[in-house]
Design a protein around this motif. Structure first.
Motif, PDB file in Angstrom:
ATOM      1  N   LEU A  58       0.413  -1.432   0.095  1.00 38.06           N
ATOM      2  CA  LEU A  58       0.047   0.238   0.118  1.00 38.06           C
ATOM      3  C   LEU A  58       0.892   1.456   0.153  1.00 38.06           C
ATOM      4  CD1 LEU A  58      -2.614   1.220   0.108  1.00 38.06           C
ATOM      5  CD2 LEU A  58      -2.192   1.167   2.363  1.00 38.06           C
ATOM      6  N   ARG A  59       1.831   1.046   0.714  1.00 38.23           N
ATOM      7  CA  ARG A  59       2.390   2.368   1.230  1.00 38.23           C
ATOM      8  C   ARG A  59       3.752   2.981  -0.355  1.00 38.23           C
ATOM      9  NH1 ARG A  59       6.479   3.409   5.498  1.00 38.23           N
ATOM     10  NH2 ARG A  59       6.460   4.950   4.938  1.00 38.23           N
ATOM     11  N   ALA A  60       3.709   2.191  -0.842  1.00 38.07           N
ATOM     12  CA  ALA A  60       4.545   1.966  -2.563  1.00 38.07           C
ATOM     13  C   ALA A  60       3.322   2.085  -3.437  1.00 38.07           C
ATOM     14  CB  ALA A  60       4.815   0.793  -2.743  1.00 38.07           C
ATOM     15  N   GLN A  61       2.099   1.954  -3.518  1.00 42.80           N
ATOM     16  CA  GLN A  61       1.229   2.794  -3.705  1.00 42.80           C
ATOM     17  C   GLN A  61       1.078   3.582  -3.520  1.00 42.80           C
ATOM     18  OE1 GLN A  61      -1.539  -0.801  -3.750  1.00 42.80           O
ATOM     19  NE2 GLN A  61      -1.063  -1.419  -5.756  1.00 42.80           N
ATOM     20  N   VAL A  62       0.562   3.928  -3.062  1.00 45.35           N
ATOM     21  CA  VAL A  62       0.261   5.167  -1.967  1.00 45.35           C
ATOM     22  C   VAL A  62       2.055   6.806  -2.674  1.00 45.35           C
ATOM     23  CG1 VAL A  62       0.325   7.063   0.091  1.00 45.35           C
ATOM     24  CG2 VAL A  62      -1.248   5.139  -0.169  1.00 45.35           C
ATOM     25  N   LEU A  63       2.647   5.854  -2.102  1.00 46.22           N
ATOM     26  CA  LEU A  63       4.266   7.365  -2.564  1.00 46.22           C
ATOM     27  C   LEU A  63       4.279   6.738  -4.639  1.00 46.22           C
ATOM     28  CD1 LEU A  63       6.940   8.586  -1.789  1.00 46.22           C
ATOM     29  CD2 LEU A  63       7.797   5.831  -1.354  1.00 46.22           C
ATOM     30  N   SER A  64       3.547   6.443  -5.117  1.00 43.76           N
ATOM     31  CA  SER A  64       3.643   6.540  -6.834  1.00 43.76           C
ATOM     32  C   SER A  64       2.518   7.006  -6.629  1.00 43.76           C
ATOM     33  CB  SER A  64       4.211   5.151  -7.015  1.00 43.76           C
ATOM     34  OG  SER A  64       2.372   4.446  -6.763  1.00 43.76           O
ATOM     35  N   GLY A  65       1.692   7.368  -6.067  1.00 46.22           N
ATOM     36  CA  GLY A  65      -0.025   7.947  -6.989  1.00 46.22           C
ATOM     37  C   GLY A  65      -0.738   7.182  -7.729  1.00 46.22           C
ATOM     38  N   ALA A  66      -0.697   5.501  -7.091  1.00 46.65           N
ATOM     39  CA  ALA A  66      -0.762   4.666  -7.750  1.00 46.65           C
ATOM     40  C   ALA A  66      -2.915   4.291  -7.024  1.00 46.65           C
ATOM     41  CB  ALA A  66      -1.151   3.047  -8.448  1.00 46.65           C
ATOM     42  N   VAL A  67      -2.176   4.690  -6.037  1.00 47.15           N
ATOM     43  CA  VAL A  67      -3.494   4.829  -4.329  1.00 47.15           C
ATOM     44  C   VAL A  67      -3.365   6.176  -4.739  1.00 47.15           C
ATOM     45  CG1 VAL A  67      -4.732   3.700  -2.489  1.00 47.15           C
ATOM     46  CG2 VAL A  67      -3.297   2.466  -4.337  1.00 47.15           C
ATOM     47  N   ASP A  68      -4.868   6.995  -4.522  1.00 43.58           N
ATOM     48  CA  ASP A  68      -5.133   8.617  -3.711  1.00 43.58           C
ATOM     49  C   ASP A  68      -6.207   8.428  -3.188  1.00 43.58           C
ATOM     50  OD1 ASP A  68      -7.409   7.635  -5.717  1.00 43.58           O
ATOM     51  OD2 ASP A  68      -6.520   9.497  -7.181  1.00 43.58           O
ATOM     52  N   GLU A  69      -6.548   7.169  -2.219  1.00 42.61           N
ATOM     53  CA  GLU A  69      -7.760   7.368  -1.665  1.00 42.61           C
ATOM     54  C   GLU A  69      -7.857   5.705  -1.099  1.00 42.61           C
ATOM     55  OE1 GLU A  69     -13.170   8.209  -1.176  1.00 42.61           O
ATOM     56  OE2 GLU A  69     -11.333   8.395  -3.235  1.00 42.61           O
ATOM     57  N   VAL A  70      -7.800   5.896   1.106  1.00 42.39           N
ATOM     58  CA  VAL A  70      -7.765   4.783   1.243  1.00 42.39           C
ATOM     59  C   VAL A  70      -8.659   5.403   2.019  1.00 42.39           C
ATOM     60  CG1 VAL A  70      -5.491   4.163   0.938  1.00 42.39           C
ATOM     61  CG2 VAL A  70      -5.872   5.969   2.566  1.00 42.39           C
ATOM     62  N   ASN A  73       2.519  10.533   1.077  1.00 41.67           N
ATOM     63  CA  ASN A  73       2.122  11.269  -0.148  1.00 41.67           C
ATOM     64  C   ASN A  73       0.693  12.178  -0.282  1.00 41.67           C
ATOM     65  OD1 ASN A  73       1.098  12.602  -2.421  1.00 41.67           O
ATOM     66  ND2 ASN A  73       0.949  10.577  -3.568  1.00 41.67           N
ATOM     67  N   PRO A  74       1.384  13.508   0.367  1.00 39.32           N
ATOM     68  CA  PRO A  74       0.481  13.889   1.273  1.00 39.32           C
ATOM     69  C   PRO A  74      -1.037  14.693   0.338  1.00 39.32           C
ATOM     70  CG  PRO A  74       2.312  15.503   1.847  1.00 39.32           C
ATOM     71  CD  PRO A  74       2.676  14.047   0.335  1.00 39.32           C
ATOM     72  N   SER A  75      -0.839  14.152  -0.429  1.00 43.65           N
ATOM     73  CA  SER A  75      -2.192  14.215  -1.525  1.00 43.65           C
ATOM     74  C   SER A  75      -3.088  13.062  -1.510  1.00 43.65           C
ATOM     75  CB  SER A  75      -2.085  14.585  -3.002  1.00 43.65           C
ATOM     76  OG  SER A  75      -1.390  13.217  -3.530  1.00 43.65           O
ATOM     77  N   VAL A  76      -3.296  12.246  -0.752  1.00 47.12           N
ATOM     78  CA  VAL A  76      -3.905  10.789  -0.456  1.00 47.12           C
ATOM     79  C   VAL A  76      -4.740  11.411   0.624  1.00 47.12           C
ATOM     80  CG1 VAL A  76      -2.621  10.275   1.517  1.00 47.12           C
ATOM     81  CG2 VAL A  76      -3.725   8.481   0.134  1.00 47.12           C
ATOM     82  N   VAL A  77      -6.240  11.105  -0.103  1.00 47.71           N
ATOM     83  CA  VAL A  77      -7.072  11.454   0.569  1.00 47.71           C
ATOM     84  C   VAL A  77      -7.289  10.160   1.471  1.00 47.71           C
ATOM     85  CG1 VAL A  77     -10.089  11.552   0.198  1.00 47.71           C
ATOM     86  CG2 VAL A  77      -8.185  12.378  -1.890  1.00 47.71           C
ATOM     87  N   VAL A  78      -7.757  10.512   1.801  1.00 45.05           N
ATOM     88  CA  VAL A  78      -7.715   9.276   4.184  1.00 45.05           C
ATOM     89  C   VAL A  78      -9.493  10.069   4.846  1.00 45.05           C
ATOM     90  CG1 VAL A  78      -7.336   8.923   5.960  1.00 45.05           C
ATOM     91  CG2 VAL A  78      -5.565   8.751   4.361  1.00 45.05           C
ATOM     92  N   SER A  79     -10.585   8.934   4.292  1.00 45.84           N
ATOM     93  CA  SER A  79     -11.209   8.297   5.135  1.00 45.84           C
ATOM     94  C   SER A  79     -11.300   7.717   6.395  1.00 45.84           C
ATOM     95  CB  SER A  79     -12.457   8.380   3.750  1.00 45.84           C
ATOM     96  OG  SER A  79     -12.303   6.920   3.536  1.00 45.84           O
ATOM     97  N   ARG A  80     -12.253   8.198   7.598  1.00 45.45           N
ATOM     98  CA  ARG A  80     -12.117   7.772   8.755  1.00 45.45           C
ATOM     99  C   ARG A  80     -13.163   7.005   8.865  1.00 45.45           C
ATOM    100  NH1 ARG A  80      -7.868   6.967  11.945  1.00 45.45           N
ATOM    101  NH2 ARG A  80      -6.115   8.668  11.765  1.00 45.45           N
ATOM    102  N   SER A  81     -13.055   5.742   9.989  1.00 49.26           N
ATOM    103  CA  SER A  81     -14.580   5.175  10.342  1.00 49.26           C
ATOM    104  C   SER A  81     -14.215   4.256  11.844  1.00 49.26           C
ATOM    105  CB  SER A  81     -14.976   4.242   9.172  1.00 49.26           C
ATOM    106  OG  SER A  81     -16.113   3.542   9.389  1.00 49.26           O
ATOM    107  N   ASN A  82     -14.888   4.837  13.098  1.00 48.23           N
ATOM    108  CA  ASN A  82     -14.933   4.046  13.859  1.00 48.23           C
ATOM    109  C   ASN A  82     -15.382   2.611  13.732  1.00 48.23           C
ATOM    110  OD1 ASN A  82     -13.375   5.699  15.120  1.00 48.23           O
ATOM    111  ND2 ASN A  82     -14.917   6.769  15.438  1.00 48.23           N
TER     112      ASN A  82
END
Length: 231
Positions: free
Chosen positions: A51-63, A121-130
């Motif tokens: 996951l970190r590799a994909q976030v770093l490369s921009g392949a994943v932009d939302e988690v 990657n500061p541009s990654v969008v992170v949504s949260r759920s408890n």
């Protein structure tokens, strides 16, 4: 008169047999479509490093991060979900206090995993759920409820056909039952396709059929040999 009655009875049985064959093949088609869709809707495990590799490369932009950053002591766990192309991925990370001495390994972090991913990657969008919610498991993997419901309906209909339908070809009822128990995807689909006439399949039933004992042993052997998602 008796010949007319027998002829009509034979015609009725023929229509019933054709109807059962059509129903069986319709179930086979529905089951095949569900199995083809399944890899794209279940949550398959992946590693945090991937996951970190994909976030770093921009392949994943939302988690999506499920769970908070841990207790006051610093211990806890979080679940991360994301889309990897057409596939749904999930990983569980363990949170440990930064002063705990332990061998570094994948899946262990010392801070909120959301902050870690934003650092990558500061541009990654992170949504949260408890609340992780509840999802049924299909062949050992979490899947949407509608998929599990449809697979359950097909499985129950197939079992009813096995019990109440005409004698199956190529195997006894017990043989097909054990194949379906040991390797549900393969065994159930094989039953729906091979237990009677079907396109591109011989239309003559074989005299010798797989018995219940051999069906049990064959199913057990295939369950041990096939990869786990298939059983």
């Amino acid at each position: 008169m008796s010949q007319v009655v027998q002829s009509r009875a034979a015609g009725t049985r023929t229509r019933q047999a054709v109807g059962m064959d059509s129903f069986r093949l319709a179930l086979a088609a529905a089951y095949a479509v569900l199995l083809a869709v399944l890899p794209f809707v279940v949550e398959s495990d992946a590693s945090l490093s991937r996951l970190r590799a994909q976030v770093l490369s921009g392949a994943v932009d939302e988690v999506e991060v499920v769970g908070g950053p841990g207790t006051r002591s610093g211990w806890g766990s979080q679940e991360v979900r994301w889309r990897d192309g057409l596939l749904q991925r999930v990983t569980t990370v363990e949170l440990r206090p930064s002063d705990v001495s332990a061998e570094p390994r994948d899946g262990v972090v010392h801070e909120d995993v959301a902050a870690l991913l934003r650092h990558d990657n500061p541009s990654v969008v992170v949504s949260r759920s408890n609340d992780p919610g509840w999802e049924p498991e299909v062949f050992g993997q979490a899947a949407p409820g509608w998929v599990a419901a449809l697979l359950f309906i097909v499985a129950i209909a197939s079992l009813g056909l096995l019990i109440l339908g005409p004698p199956p070809w190529r195997g006894t009822r017990w043989a097909w039952f054990w194949l379906g128990v040991w390797i549900p995807p393969v065994g159930t689909l094989a039953f729906l396709l091979l237990s009677g006439p079907a396109p591109l399949v011989s239309r003559r039933p074989t005299r010798r059929r797989l018995t219940g004992l051999w069906g049990f042993l064959l199913g057990a052997a295939l369950a041990a040999a096939l990869p786990s998602p298939w059983w």
